[in-house]
Write a protein that holds these residues in place. Structure first.
Motif, mmCIF file in Angstrom:
data_model
loop_
_atom_site.group_PDB
_atom_site.id
_atom_site.type_symbol
_atom_site.label_atom_id
_atom_site.label_comp_id
_atom_site.label_asym_id
_atom_site.label_seq_id
_atom_site.Cartn_x
_atom_site.Cartn_y
_atom_site.Cartn_z
ATOM 1 N N ILE A 7 -16.229 -6.147 27.888
ATOM 2 C CA ILE A 7 -14.801 -6.833 27.800
ATOM 3 C C ILE A 7 -13.902 -5.517 27.525
ATOM 4 N N GLN A 8 -14.232 -4.440 26.493
ATOM 5 C CA GLN A 8 -13.267 -3.414 26.240
ATOM 6 C C GLN A 8 -12.783 -2.727 27.300
ATOM 7 N N LYS A 9 -13.644 -2.493 28.211
ATOM 8 C CA LYS A 9 -13.502 -1.850 29.356
ATOM 9 C C LYS A 9 -12.219 -2.542 30.191
ATOM 10 N N GLU A 10 -12.328 -3.619 30.223
ATOM 11 C CA GLU A 10 -11.487 -4.387 31.089
ATOM 12 C C GLU A 10 -9.997 -4.248 30.592
ATOM 13 N N CYS A 11 -9.692 -3.678 29.187
ATOM 14 C CA CYS A 11 -8.430 -3.826 28.660
ATOM 15 C C CYS A 11 -7.592 -2.632 29.749
ATOM 16 N N ASN A 12 -8.281 -1.503 30.224
ATOM 17 C CA ASN A 12 -7.634 -0.669 31.271
ATOM 18 C C ASN A 12 -7.094 -1.341 32.301
ATOM 19 N N GLN A 13 -8.001 -2.208 32.956
ATOM 20 C CA GLN A 13 -7.811 -2.935 34.302
ATOM 21 C C GLN A 13 -6.704 -3.883 33.974
ATOM 22 N N HIS A 14 -6.473 -4.664 32.796
ATOM 23 C CA HIS A 14 -5.304 -5.628 32.565
ATOM 24 C C HIS A 14 -4.208 -5.139 31.683
ATOM 25 N N LYS A 15 -4.117 -3.665 31.402
ATOM 26 C CA LYS A 15 -3.190 -3.019 30.855
ATOM 27 C C LYS A 15 -2.704 -3.741 29.436
ATOM 28 N N VAL A 16 -3.683 -4.111 28.762
ATOM 29 C CA VAL A 16 -3.599 -4.764 27.456
ATOM 30 C C VAL A 16 -4.210 -4.116 26.436
ATOM 31 N N PRO A 17 -4.175 -4.115 25.156
ATOM 32 C CA PRO A 17 -4.985 -3.477 24.113
ATOM 33 C C PRO A 17 -6.060 -4.083 23.612
ATOM 34 N N PHE A 18 -6.070 -5.763 23.710
ATOM 35 C CA PHE A 18 -7.122 -6.355 22.939
ATOM 36 C C PHE A 18 -7.358 -7.693 23.788
ATOM 37 N N LEU A 19 -8.589 -7.517 24.007
ATOM 38 C CA LEU A 19 -9.103 -8.833 24.909
ATOM 39 C C LEU A 19 -10.317 -9.375 24.209
ATOM 40 N N ILE A 20 -10.425 -10.707 24.317
ATOM 41 C CA ILE A 20 -11.683 -11.548 23.473
ATOM 42 C C ILE A 20 -12.073 -12.436 24.412
ATOM 43 N N SER A 21 -13.477 -12.828 24.599
ATOM 44 C CA SER A 21 -13.854 -13.790 25.501
ATOM 45 C C SER A 21 -13.597 -15.121 24.954
ATOM 46 N N GLY A 22 -13.833 -15.901 26.075
ATOM 47 C CA GLY A 22 -13.208 -17.406 26.036
ATOM 48 C C GLY A 22 -14.041 -17.978 25.247
ATOM 49 N N SER A 23 -15.596 -17.981 25.008
ATOM 50 C CA SER A 23 -16.243 -18.753 24.296
ATOM 51 C C SER A 23 -16.213 -18.370 22.936
ATOM 52 N N LEU A 24 -15.868 -17.146 22.361
ATOM 53 C CA LEU A 24 -15.291 -17.023 21.022
ATOM 54 C C LEU A 24 -14.058 -17.561 20.667
ATOM 55 N N LEU A 25 -12.979 -17.268 21.477
ATOM 56 C CA LEU A 25 -11.825 -17.823 21.077
ATOM 57 C C LEU A 25 -11.831 -19.438 20.982
ATOM 58 N N ASP A 26 -12.754 -20.008 21.709
ATOM 59 C CA ASP A 26 -12.922 -21.405 21.544
ATOM 60 C C ASP A 26 -13.289 -21.847 19.709
ATOM 61 N N LYS A 27 -14.080 -20.818 19.414
ATOM 62 C CA LYS A 27 -14.444 -21.183 18.060
ATOM 63 C C LYS A 27 -13.553 -20.776 16.951
ATOM 64 N N LEU A 28 -12.407 -20.353 17.385
ATOM 65 C CA LEU A 28 -11.492 -19.613 16.346
ATOM 66 C C LEU A 28 -10.072 -20.749 16.312
ATOM 67 N N THR A 29 -9.254 -20.556 15.118
ATOM 68 C CA THR A 29 -8.099 -21.471 15.062
ATOM 69 C C THR A 29 -7.195 -20.389 15.088
ATOM 70 N N VAL A 30 -6.607 -20.067 16.207
ATOM 71 C CA VAL A 30 -5.613 -18.930 16.108
ATOM 72 C C VAL A 30 -4.286 -19.728 15.575
ATOM 73 N N HIS A 31 -3.923 -18.734 14.578
ATOM 74 C CA HIS A 31 -2.452 -19.388 13.983
ATOM 75 C C HIS A 31 -1.344 -18.882 14.613
ATOM 76 N N LYS A 32 -0.237 -19.176 14.241
ATOM 77 C CA LYS A 32 1.483 -19.073 15.000
ATOM 78 C C LYS A 32 1.537 -17.652 14.932
ATOM 79 N N ASN A 33 0.661 -16.778 14.094
ATOM 80 C CA ASN A 33 1.326 -15.292 14.256
ATOM 81 C C ASN A 33 0.589 -14.818 15.310
ATOM 82 N N PHE A 34 -0.158 -15.103 16.017
ATOM 83 C CA PHE A 34 -0.664 -14.587 17.297
ATOM 84 C C PHE A 34 -0.487 -15.496 18.460
#
Length: 360
Positions: free
Chosen positions: A308-335
């Protein structure tokens, strides 16, 4: 500032507990039943002084004082001295300072005890040079100080939870665990290495990881390993999702680097930028090796996090997270999050969802 304060207070309670316990044990083993030993006569004026309750109170008071002072010395060395000196020289210098502090603490303690009980205890300048008892105590404290330092190093190496589990042999046989892994990598590392050359580049990476270590405890994180210019960070699953630690650490690291931007520009002419990939799930933990024993994790979670980290260059973004992990989080308004689609990672047969995360 808050991070440093939190680290200090954590070190403080550990130091106070350790030294109070150590000195209570010494008092029990050295002095309990002393009056019953053959050839030793305890006069009436000292009988009250060496009662168990007084020994316990004195040990706790001295342990508290030494614990606070040693924690302050340890924190000072961690933040300022350890980066400039070798581990051996740092330990030697630190223990020498602690020895002086200990003599001062014992001098003050004996002066107070002498005043309270009306006993003539000699605490003139250099009194400890002629007192064989105090040298026995100082030797015990010196050994205990080394024990405390090595336990602390082991906990920093493995993490407190992992260290104690290894101590009781929990990983002698492979064990299934749920963990989160983050692969944190320096962006444009090849061109930076060419520009700085190998020696200065190594110093550059040292500084970056020194800043990373300054904030890992704040987010309940453990450094699993360093691989060149890459750091692998890990959490037990519950600690990683608590307060979004596995997300917040990336932006906390960015802020830490930003606070020292002038230092990096002045020393290296380059400001470090990192990219990261994070994923979580079930994997196997096992103790491996005999000559160099360590805890190793095996499973798809690690491979997926790295890819997933290797995909950062491909998508030109600094931070990537898997969908399965993101579903377990409650991402607050700061992000803010952005779904980038399904990707088939190298070596995988099934596509996974990936999302980018940025400060809102």
């Amino acid at each position: 500032m808050n991070s440093n304060l939190g680290q200090y207070f954590q070190l403080l309670w550990q130091s106070v507990v350790f030294w109070s316990f150590a000195l209570i044990c010494y008092s029990i083993f050295r002095f309990l039943g002393l009056s019953e030993e053959q050839g030793i006569i305890i006069t009436d004026e000292y009988k009250e002084l060496i009662s168990f309750s007084n020994l316990l109170t004195t040990s706790l008071a001295v342990g508290l004082a030494i614990g606070i002072l040693y924690a302050s010395i340890e924190f000072f060395f961690e933040k300022i001295v350890s980066k400039k000196l070798s581990l051996g020289l740092s330990l030697l210098l630190k223990n020498s300072i602690e020895l002086v502090v200990t003599i001062i603490v014992f001098t003050i303690t004996l002066t107070v005890v002498s005043s309270i009980y009306g006993i003539d205890i000699k605490t003139h300048r250099g009194w400890w040079l002629q007192d064989k008892t105090i040298w026995g105590i100082l030797f015990f404290i010196l050994l205990s100080s080394f024990v405390f330092s090595f336990i602390k190093i082991a906990i920093e190496r493995f993490g407190s939870g992992v260290f104690f589990k290894m101590l009781i042999g929990a990983y002698k046989t492979p064990k299934e665990e749920e963990r989160i892994f983050m692969f944190l990598d320096l962006k444009d590392s090849t061109s930076i290495a060419e520009e700085l050359q190998h020696l200065k580049y190594s110093q550059f990476i040292q500084d970056c990881f020194f800043d990373l270590n300054a904030i890992v405890q704040k987010y309940d994180a453990e450094i699993y390993q360093y691989v060149g210019d890459e750091a692998v960070i890990s959490w037990p699953f519950k600690k990683g999702i608590k307060d979004n630690n596995c997300i917040r650490i990336f932006f906390g690291f960015q802020e830490q680097l930003e606070s020292r931007k002038s230092y990096y520009i002045q020393k290296y002419g380059i400001f470090p930028v990192f990219k990261a990939g994070v994923h979580g799930g079930t994997l196997i933990a096992a103790e491996v090796g005999t000559v160099k024993k360590e805890l190793a994790y095996h499973g798809d979670v690690i491979n997926t996090s790295a890819r997933i980290q290797k995909e950062c260059n491909q998508h030109k973004v600094p931070f990537l997270i898997s969908g399965s992990l993101l579903d377990k989080l409650t991402v607050h308004k700061n992000f803010s999050t952005s779904f980038l689609g399904k990707v088939l990672l190298k070596g995988k047969q099934k596509e996974i969802n990936i999302h980018s995360i940025s400060n809102a």
